[in-house]
Design a protein around this motif. Structure first.
Motif, PDB file in Angstrom:
ATOM      1  N   GLN A  98      -6.207  10.360  -9.391  1.00 26.00           N
ATOM      2  CA  GLN A  98      -7.617  10.005  -9.508  1.00 26.00           C
ATOM      3  C   GLN A  98      -7.765   8.490  -9.621  1.00 26.00           C
ATOM      4  O   GLN A  98      -8.612   7.892  -8.956  1.00 26.00           O
ATOM      5  N   ASN A  99      -6.955   7.868 -10.462  1.00 28.09           N
ATOM      6  CA  ASN A  99      -6.915   6.412 -10.561  1.00 28.09           C
ATOM      7  C   ASN A  99      -5.858   5.911  -9.589  1.00 28.09           C
ATOM      8  O   ASN A  99      -4.665   6.134  -9.801  1.00 28.09           O
ATOM      9  N   LEU A 100      -6.317   5.282  -8.509  1.00 28.59           N
ATOM     10  CA  LEU A 100      -5.419   4.915  -7.416  1.00 28.59           C
ATOM     11  C   LEU A 100      -4.226   4.102  -7.912  1.00 28.59           C
ATOM     12  O   LEU A 100      -4.381   3.160  -8.697  1.00 28.59           O
ATOM     13  N   ARG A 101      -3.050   4.453  -7.440  1.00 27.46           N
ATOM     14  CA  ARG A 101      -1.825   3.759  -7.834  1.00 27.46           C
ATOM     15  C   ARG A 101      -1.280   2.930  -6.675  1.00 27.46           C
ATOM     16  O   ARG A 101      -0.087   2.925  -6.382  1.00 27.46           O
ATOM     17  N   VAL A 102      -2.189   2.244  -6.018  1.00 21.64           N
ATOM     18  CA  VAL A 102      -1.819   1.340  -4.933  1.00 21.64           C
ATOM     19  C   VAL A 102      -1.235   0.068  -5.542  1.00 21.64           C
ATOM     20  O   VAL A 102      -1.699  -0.410  -6.580  1.00 21.64           O
ATOM     21  N   LEU A 103      -0.206  -0.498  -4.905  1.00 21.18           N
ATOM     22  CA  LEU A 103       0.386  -1.757  -5.349  1.00 21.18           C
ATOM     23  C   LEU A 103      -0.323  -2.881  -4.600  1.00 21.18           C
ATOM     24  O   LEU A 103      -0.040  -3.130  -3.425  1.00 21.18           O
ATOM     25  N   PRO A 104      -1.277  -3.562  -5.238  1.00 21.76           N
ATOM     26  CA  PRO A 104      -2.190  -4.455  -4.523  1.00 21.76           C
ATOM     27  C   PRO A 104      -1.543  -5.664  -3.878  1.00 21.76           C
ATOM     28  O   PRO A 104      -2.036  -6.160  -2.856  1.00 21.76           O
ATOM     29  N   ASN A 105      -0.458  -6.161  -4.440  1.00 25.49           N
ATOM     30  CA  ASN A 105       0.167  -7.370  -3.917  1.00 25.49           C
ATOM     31  C   ASN A 105       1.288  -7.090  -2.920  1.00 25.49           C
ATOM     32  O   ASN A 105       2.034  -7.992  -2.548  1.00 25.49           O
ATOM     33  N   MET A 106       1.402  -5.841  -2.501  1.00 17.31           N
ATOM     34  CA  MET A 106       2.327  -5.460  -1.448  1.00 17.31           C
ATOM     35  C   MET A 106       1.533  -5.086  -0.209  1.00 17.31           C
ATOM     36  O   MET A 106       0.356  -4.715  -0.289  1.00 17.31           O
ATOM     37  N   SER A 107       2.174  -5.181   0.943  1.00 22.23           N
ATOM     38  CA  SER A 107       1.491  -4.829   2.182  1.00 22.23           C
ATOM     39  C   SER A 107       1.242  -3.327   2.241  1.00 22.23           C
ATOM     40  O   SER A 107       1.856  -2.534   1.517  1.00 22.23           O
ATOM     41  N   VAL A 108       0.336  -2.953   3.120  1.00 19.96           N
ATOM     42  CA  VAL A 108       0.071  -1.537   3.360  1.00 19.96           C
ATOM     43  C   VAL A 108       1.360  -0.845   3.793  1.00 19.96           C
ATOM     44  O   VAL A 108       1.690   0.242   3.309  1.00 19.96           O
ATOM     45  N   GLN A 154      -3.770  -1.943   9.937  1.00 18.83           N
ATOM     46  CA  GLN A 154      -3.787  -2.669   8.657  1.00 18.83           C
ATOM     47  C   GLN A 154      -2.404  -2.734   8.017  1.00 18.83           C
ATOM     48  O   GLN A 154      -2.273  -3.110   6.856  1.00 18.83           O
ATOM     49  N   ALA A 155      -1.358  -2.397   8.763  1.00 16.29           N
ATOM     50  CA  ALA A 155      -0.013  -2.292   8.184  1.00 16.29           C
ATOM     51  C   ALA A 155       0.449  -3.577   7.508  1.00 16.29           C
ATOM     52  O   ALA A 155       1.101  -3.538   6.455  1.00 16.29           O
ATOM     53  N   GLY A 156       0.117  -4.728   8.082  1.00 16.16           N
ATOM     54  CA  GLY A 156       0.577  -5.997   7.519  1.00 16.16           C
ATOM     55  C   GLY A 156      -0.357  -6.592   6.483  1.00 16.16           C
ATOM     56  O   GLY A 156      -0.057  -7.628   5.884  1.00 16.16           O
ATOM     57  N   MET A 157      -1.471  -5.941   6.235  1.00 15.52           N
ATOM     58  CA  MET A 157      -2.471  -6.447   5.296  1.00 15.52           C
ATOM     59  C   MET A 157      -2.063  -6.138   3.868  1.00 15.52           C
ATOM     60  O   MET A 157      -1.425  -5.121   3.589  1.00 15.52           O
ATOM     61  N   LEU A 158      -2.416  -7.043   2.947  1.00 17.28           N
ATOM     62  CA  LEU A 158      -2.203  -6.734   1.536  1.00 17.28           C
ATOM     63  C   LEU A 158      -3.085  -5.551   1.146  1.00 17.28           C
ATOM     64  O   LEU A 158      -4.255  -5.483   1.530  1.00 17.28           O
ATOM     65  N   ALA A 159      -2.537  -4.654   0.360  1.00 14.85           N
ATOM     66  CA  ALA A 159      -3.298  -3.489  -0.060  1.00 14.85           C
ATOM     67  C   ALA A 159      -4.562  -3.895  -0.815  1.00 14.85           C
ATOM     68  O   ALA A 159      -5.584  -3.215  -0.747  1.00 14.85           O
ATOM     69  N   ALA A 160      -4.514  -5.022  -1.527  1.00 16.79           N
ATOM     70  CA  ALA A 160      -5.668  -5.500  -2.289  1.00 16.79           C
ATOM     71  C   ALA A 160      -6.859  -5.798  -1.395  1.00 16.79           C
ATOM     72  O   ALA A 160      -8.009  -5.788  -1.861  1.00 16.79           O
ATOM     73  N   ASN A 161      -6.611  -6.069  -0.117  1.00 16.94           N
ATOM     74  CA  ASN A 161      -7.688  -6.441   0.799  1.00 16.94           C
ATOM     75  C   ASN A 161      -8.308  -5.248   1.519  1.00 16.94           C
ATOM     76  O   ASN A 161      -9.238  -5.425   2.309  1.00 16.94           O
ATOM     77  N   LEU A 162      -7.797  -4.068   1.277  1.00 20.39           N
ATOM     78  CA  LEU A 162      -8.399  -2.866   1.864  1.00 20.39           C
ATOM     79  C   LEU A 162      -9.668  -2.501   1.107  1.00 20.39           C
ATOM     80  O   LEU A 162      -9.785  -2.749  -0.099  1.00 20.39           O
ATOM     81  N   SER A 163     -10.603  -1.875   1.801  1.00 18.54           N
ATOM     82  CA  SER A 163     -11.773  -1.330   1.119  1.00 18.54           C
ATOM     83  C   SER A 163     -11.326  -0.175   0.223  1.00 18.54           C
ATOM     84  O   SER A 163     -10.230   0.375   0.392  1.00 18.54           O
TER      85      SER A 163
END
Length: 266
Positions: A98-108, A154-163
């Motif tokens: 429920q609380n997303l566990r995305v690593l924001p400073n790593m790429s997608v 979006q593979a090379g994008m930082l996860a933090a920059n995704l909507s």
């Protein structure tokens, strides 16, 4: 005299996931009590109930995050009660939170590759083949998951920059990189607008059409009712109903759990 030997064929399990009389106690609190239920192969199953009903605890029991106090859990016909989360993941149980566990400073790409590593890093590939072959295998599984979720661009994008909506798909992509048989989704539609919710429902339906079993907790009743083949309902830690959406929508115990009774209002 001809002798014939009768050999019993190994029968496939009737359900992918089977929970029998599962209970979890935390001290004097019983969070889940005597839960029995199943998820079939390729089935989409919803798990609903009021806040505090025990839904997330049940997900934690299925995925090994929390230990079972009593009862048994079977997956693919094998008893998996007490197995650690990484062992269950390798068997084919993957989940989102429920609380997303995305690593924001790593790429997608790197976020998703963590899921692929969970499979490849504990397989015969890791010991029989070299580092380059292992890396290629991880890369292949990662790209496959990105393609399934529409995140290749979006593979090379930082996860933090995704909507926020795309981060939801990123979590699902990481789970899919594990090549699961059962995908468990915790509040997948939370925070999405109507268009995003409809797109997500279409996507989840397409996954099950490919043979993946899906079990989800969700508070958006329209989403659950339109998407799921079957719905299980919990209240106060117990299962109170189990059936197709039309049956659940009219079930007296479900209506009481959500709406209360006249006596409750006094």
């Amino acid at each position: 005299m001809n002798m014939t030997t009768s050999v019993k064929a190994h029968s496939a399990p009737a359900q992918l996931l089977l929970m029998e009389d599962v209970t979890r106690r935390f001290g004097g609190l019983t969070a889940v009590e005597g839960f029995t239920g199943h998820v079939g192969f390729g089935e989409r199953v919803g798990l609903i109930g009021p806040n505090g009903a025990g839904k997330t605890t049940l997900f934690n029991l299925i995925t090994g995050i929390t230990g079972v106090s009593s009862g048994t859990v079977h997956f693919c016909g094998e008893r998996v009660t007490g197995l650690a989360p990484d062992n269950l993941a390798r068997m084919g149980v993957a989940r989102t939170f429920q609380n997303l566990r995305v690593l924001p400073n790593m790429s997608v790409f790197d976020n998703v590759s963590i899921g692929a590593l969970g499979v490849v890093g504990h397989s015969p590939w890791s010991s029989l083949f070299g580092r380059r072959t292992l890396s290629n295998r991880i890369s292949k599984l990662t790209w496959q998951a990105l393609e399934r979720t529409g995140l290749c661009d979006q593979a090379g994008m930082l996860a933090a920059n995704l909507s926020y909506g795309r981060r939801k798909y990123l979590e699902i992509a990481r789970a899919l990189a594990l090549q699961p048989k059962l995908l468990i989704l915790d509040e997948p539609a939370a925070g999405l607008n109507d268009t995003e919710t409809a797109e997500l429902a279409f996507f989840i339906r397409s996954l099950s059409d490919q043979g993946l079993s899906v079990m989800l907790v969700e508070h958006d009743m329209g989403f659950v009712m339109s998407l799921c083949d079957r719905i299980m309902v919990m209240a106060s830690g117990r299962k109170i109903a189990d059936g197709p959406p039309a049956h659940i929508a009219a079930h007296p115990a479900v209506l009481e759990a959500y709406l209360g009774t006249e006596e409750d209002e006094v």
